[in-house]
Design a protein around this motif. Sequence first.
Motif, PDB file in Angstrom:
ATOM      1  N   THR A  49       2.378   7.420   2.822  1.00  0.00           N
ATOM      2  CA  THR A  49       1.138   8.207   2.737  1.00  0.00           C
ATOM      3  C   THR A  49       0.000   7.284   2.302  1.00  0.00           C
ATOM      4  O   THR A  49       0.005   6.747   1.194  1.00  0.00           O
ATOM      5  CB  THR A  49       1.264   9.375   1.732  1.00  0.00           C
ATOM      6  N   TYR A 102       7.433   8.770   0.675  1.00  0.00           N
ATOM      7  CA  TYR A 102       8.407   9.844   0.410  1.00  0.00           C
ATOM      8  C   TYR A 102       9.803   9.505   0.944  1.00  0.00           C
ATOM      9  O   TYR A 102       9.951   9.095   2.092  1.00  0.00           O
ATOM     10  CB  TYR A 102       7.994  11.122   1.137  1.00  0.00           C
ATOM     11  N   ARG A 141       4.044   8.806   7.197  1.00  0.00           N
ATOM     12  CA  ARG A 141       4.635  10.130   6.921  1.00  0.00           C
ATOM     13  C   ARG A 141       4.786  10.945   8.206  1.00  0.00           C
ATOM     14  O   ARG A 141       3.866  11.002   9.028  1.00  0.00           O
ATOM     15  CB  ARG A 141       3.715  10.874   5.951  1.00  0.00           C
ATOM     16  N   HIS A 144       7.898  15.117   6.071  1.00  0.00           N
ATOM     17  CA  HIS A 144       7.428  14.559   4.797  1.00  0.00           C
ATOM     18  C   HIS A 144       8.274  13.376   4.344  1.00  0.00           C
ATOM     19  O   HIS A 144       8.732  13.311   3.213  1.00  0.00           O
ATOM     20  CB  HIS A 144       7.370  15.633   3.708  1.00  0.00           C
TER      21      HIS A 144
END
Length: 343
Positions: A94, A116, A86, A90
Amino acid sequence: MENKHSGTGNDNATGTATKEVSFLNRIDLSSPDIHQSVSLLKQACLDCGFFYVINHGISEELMEEVFEQNKKFFELPLSEKMKVLRNEKHRGYTPLFDELLDPDNQVHGDYKEGYYIGVEVPEDDPKAEKPFYGPNVWPSDDILPGWRHTMEKYYLEALEVARAIVRIIALALDLEADFFDKPEILGQPLALLRLLKYPGQISDPSNGVYGAGAHTDYGLITLLSTDDVYGLQICKDKYAQPRVWEFIAPLKGAFIVNLGDMLERWSNCLFKSTLHRVLGNGQERYSIAYFVEPSFDCLVECLPTCKSKKNPPKFPPVIYGDYLGQRYKDTHIDLNVYNKLQS
Ligand code: OGA
Ligand code: NI
């Protein structure tokens, strides 16, 4: 395969209780009876803030492909996943414990891994100066052929499903059907696709161990698709003590849809942004959350249809980007921690 999920029981340490699986309304996007859809959706939004969406138009093949690719990514060695860690926009991987959704009740971060993917904004686009807007990061095509293509296709198709759902939500709030289609809301949405894997760990609420801690989602709506492993629980009344948690049954091919904090604010708490969490039951579980968020600059304030002299706005107006930025800061590890670990 047997789904191990607890039935009715109590968890005294955190003053919570769990109940059997709750029933959710089903909104059929292929139904020509829009009045019925509005009425079913409104009832769900007033009651628990969660509903199923069926016949949404995304093919079974694409759904299966996304889940297969999802699994392939998380099966990569950690060193490979850390290459797409990440970033400050964002985007990317993660690791376990990166997110801590309920600091008051958790001993460490969420027992889950994620990835993400957001709206693709080239680095030299002036929009990329804002937080959350920027280019995506992708695992190498040599390692995961077709991965990016699958995810981009799903991202776009899910956005169309979201557009159809928010039209029904607008009607349920006595607004024009295209109310949420304004440029500042879904014209340039901040939609975030989040792939998730919960490793086969057993959560232990009385000791503060969760797949995902109790939280509400932040934006407009979330479209969740899951495999058939139980895990998601909702709490209909976040102010009740003890809190009562109910499992939401997975429904093959359907989206589980819930309302985010902005809908609660727009509607002055008429519609609910419902508290939910994930418990691990020892089986691996995969889910894919698609957070449909207003654009960064959107000013969210109580709708004219939801306030009166007797019922004044319960929240001050808020710029969505500020709200989202703060929520992410509160719930994610500082990236410097990883920089230190890697150096
Ligand atoms: C989330 C979430 C539920 C799940 O990511 O916000 O609530 O079942 N996920 O993974
Ligand atoms: Ni959530």
